[in-house]
Enzyme design. Structure first.
Site, short mmCIF file in Angstrom:
data_model
loop_
_atom_site.label_atom_id
_atom_site.label_comp_id
_atom_site.label_asym_id
_atom_site.label_seq_id
_atom_site.Cartn_x
_atom_site.Cartn_y
_atom_site.Cartn_z
N HIS A 250 9.54 16.03 -3.93
CA HIS A 250 9.87 14.69 -4.39
C HIS A 250 11.35 14.64 -4.76
O HIS A 250 11.81 15.37 -5.63
CB HIS A 250 9.02 14.31 -5.60
N TYR B 10 6.24 6.09 -13.34
CA TYR B 10 6.08 6.08 -14.80
C TYR B 10 6.23 4.63 -15.26
O TYR B 10 7.27 4.01 -15.02
CB TYR B 10 7.15 6.94 -15.46
N PRO C 45 2.51 15.72 -21.87
CA PRO C 45 2.66 15.87 -20.42
C PRO C 45 3.66 14.92 -19.78
O PRO C 45 3.92 15.03 -18.58
CB PRO C 45 1.24 15.60 -19.89
N LYS D 295 6.45 19.31 -18.28
CA LYS D 295 7.10 20.54 -18.70
C LYS D 295 6.15 21.65 -19.14
O LYS D 295 6.60 22.76 -19.44
CB LYS D 295 8.08 20.25 -19.85
N TYR E 164 14.36 16.88 -15.59
CA TYR E 164 13.10 16.80 -14.86
C TYR E 164 13.01 17.88 -13.78
O TYR E 164 11.98 18.55 -13.63
CB TYR E 164 12.95 15.42 -14.22
#
Length: 392
Positions: free
Chosen positions: A72, A203, A295, A299, A387
């Protein structure tokens, strides 16, 4: 029985450590409380940082990432009915890999079986002895497996047995400090045999609460919605879940959402937790035994992998170079990165969720944070760097 390292916990972090040590010729015995099938039946997240992917290659684990993983290059963030994309590769030159944690664990178990390494399953009554003693007295681990008593003498113990395991509890309370934040909501997650609504993660911050659209592969989707911690899974029918998800994600994606029966449904509480130090004599903590993150920032497994990296390097230096300096500083080194992961996960959670009793000022500040992220290249770069994974 004798060995060099006893690893308590046969999840992905314990197995990865065992495999890395095997490559260096260091013997390890793995103790797992459940069966292999039970471990492989646990549904977990599947976003892998670049560092974890590199560690799997260094451990010579034959994975299916090349054929079944999904790189991604970015992620979508939405608020109200608006959305924007953050491009990871533009800011870091690296993607993340979507590959289920269950599949990582399966690959690691297959690799361990090929090495012939000793693994005990159905382990109970694990007790750690002499971890804090100096000199020639070696640590011991006693336990039962399938009703038979065992004792292993070793040089070092790696506690990879999770939040509820024996390892952290074996450090006297007066020798450890614990830091914790419990969030006033959980995540209701479902797994469904449906195509993902989008090719990247979404998100979503909405007036109705947080939502996340994720996936395992082209035909298996993982979705989450924020819910009260005291909700009961039985009260969430599939129809109720799908309707709630639709109203939390932008209309563009809601219109394309394909629904179907859930094949797994559960509610997970959200918590931030860190114990200091992460070592006690010759006992070293890794992963959830030492720290937990919500979550939101993906991580959990990745931070466990960074612990494994530091401990594996330290043990290798000790056994191959007779240099114990990295073992002595393991906790400080690991915690430096752990707290950065905690910060990022806390920030993602605070920015994207609706908290009880948020004031109108709180809501405007949250929206301002999202609008700043949408418009500011440096803010997007900071998110992308965290990220994709900070360097070890």
């Amino acid at each position: 029985m004798q060995t060099q390292v006893v690893i308590i916990g046969g999840g992905p972090s314990g197995l990865l450590l065992a495999q890395l040590l095997h490559v260096q010729g260091i013997e390890a015995v793995v103790l797992e409380r459940k069966t292999r099938d039970y471990v492989l039946g646990r549904i977990r997240a599947g976003v892998l940082e670049r560092g974890l992917v590199a560690l799997l290659a260094e451990a010579q684990v034959e994975t299916r990432i090349a054929t079944q993983g999904f790189p991604h290059d970015g992620t979508v963030i939405s608020y109200d009915d608006q959305h924007f994309r953050i491009n990871f590769t533009d800011h870091t030159d690296h993607p993340v890999m979507v590959y289920g944690q269950t599949e990582v664990t399966r690959d690691l178990y297959d690799a361990r079986e090929k090495t012939g390494g000793t693994t005990f399953f159905n382990v109970e009554d694990v007790q750690i002895h002499n971890a804090d003693l100096e000199g020639t007295t070696r640590p011991r681990v006693t336990f039962t497996s399938d009703g038979t008593d065992h004792e292993i003498t070793c040089d070092y113990i790696a506690g990879c047995d999770g939040f509820h395991g024996v390892s952290r509890q074996s450090i006297p309370q007066e020798k450890r400090s614990e830091y914790e934040k419990v969030y006033p909501f959980g995540w209701l997650g479902i797994l469904s045999e449906t195509p993902p609504v989008h090719h990247e993660l979404i998100y979503a911050n909405s007036p109705h609460g947080f939502a996340l659209c994720s996936m395992r592969n082209d035909h298996l989707s993982r979705y989450y919605v924020q819910c009260p911690t005291d909700d009961n899974v039985a009260d969430w029918s599939d129809d109720r879940f799908w309707n709630e998800l639709r109203r939390r994600i932008p209309p563009e994606f809601a219109a394309k959402l394909q629904t179907g029966p859930s094949i797994e449904k559960s509610i997970a509480p959200l918590r931030s937790f860190v114990v200091e130090p992460m070592q006690y004599g010759r006992l070293f903590l890794c992963g959830d035994a030492a720290h937990i993150v919500p979550p939101t920032g993906a991580k959990g497994l990745n931070t466990a992998a960074s612990d494994v990296h530091y401990l594996y390097r330290a043990l290798t230096a000790h056994y191959r170079e007779n240099d114990s300096a990295k073992l002595a500083t393991y906790s400080a080194t690991a915690l430096s990165r752990v707290w950065k992961a905690e910060r990022f996960s806390w920030w993602m959670t605070s920015t994207l969720h609706r908290f009880p009793q948020m004031s109108t000022f709180d809501l405007r500040m949250q929206r301002a944070e999202l609008e700043f992220l949408r418009s500011n290249t440096a803010a997007q770069a900071a998110l992308a760097q965290n990220y994709v994974g900070l360097p070890y």
